[in-house]
Design an enzyme around this catalytic site. Structure first.
Site, PDB file in Angstrom:
ATOM      1  N   CYS A 181       0.048   0.108   1.563  1.00 27.54           N
ATOM      2  CA  CYS A 181      -0.254  -1.092   2.352  1.00 27.54           C
ATOM      3  C   CYS A 181      -1.449  -0.842   3.279  1.00 27.54           C
ATOM      4  O   CYS A 181      -1.365  -0.032   4.202  1.00 27.54           O
ATOM      5  CB  CYS A 181       0.992  -1.470   3.145  1.00 27.54           C
ATOM      6  SG  CYS A 181       0.747  -2.694   4.434  1.00 27.54           S
ATOM      7  N   CYS A 216      -0.807  -1.516   6.962  1.00 23.59           N
ATOM      8  CA  CYS A 216       0.093  -0.473   7.471  1.00 23.59           C
ATOM      9  C   CYS A 216      -0.705   0.772   7.851  1.00 23.59           C
ATOM     10  O   CYS A 216      -0.453   1.391   8.888  1.00 23.59           O
ATOM     11  CB  CYS A 216       1.140  -0.101   6.428  1.00 23.59           C
ATOM     12  SG  CYS A 216       2.235  -1.459   5.952  1.00 23.59           S
TER      13      CYS A 216
END
Length: 98
Positions: free
Chosen positions: A28, A31
């Protein structure tokens, strides 16, 4: 210091005090952007709050039970009760306010 959460230690870790849980995944992009911020929060809040990471891929059942639909998702717990939830990229100042 940031605590790595999993199915076994999740409930015990969030049960006492103020806890921020970062639900993330290695693949991600947002992230990855948040990783240094979360690590710094772990240093800044040591002794006052517990900062945690929960890998969504390794703990998919827990993530499903929490109703997480997008990552990164951040959940704030106080003595085991969810008190706030937000997702996406946020600044350290925004997270600190929450």
């Amino acid at each position: 210091m940031v605590v790595e959460l999993n199915t076994e230690n999740f409930n015990e870790t969030i049960s006492t005090g103020l806890v921020l849980v970062d639900i993330w995944a290695q693949w991600c992009g947002p992230c990855k952007i948040m990783l240094p911020t979360v690590d710094q929060l772990g240093v800044d809040f040591e002794g006052r709050a517990t900062i945690c990471k929960l890998d969504a891929d390794s703990n998919s059942e827990s993530v499903k039970e929490l109703g997480v639909r997008s990552i990164p998702t951040f959940i704030v717990y106080k003595d085991g009760e969810e008190v706030n939830r937000f997702n996406g990229v946020k600044s350290k100042q925004e997270i600190t306010k929450l």
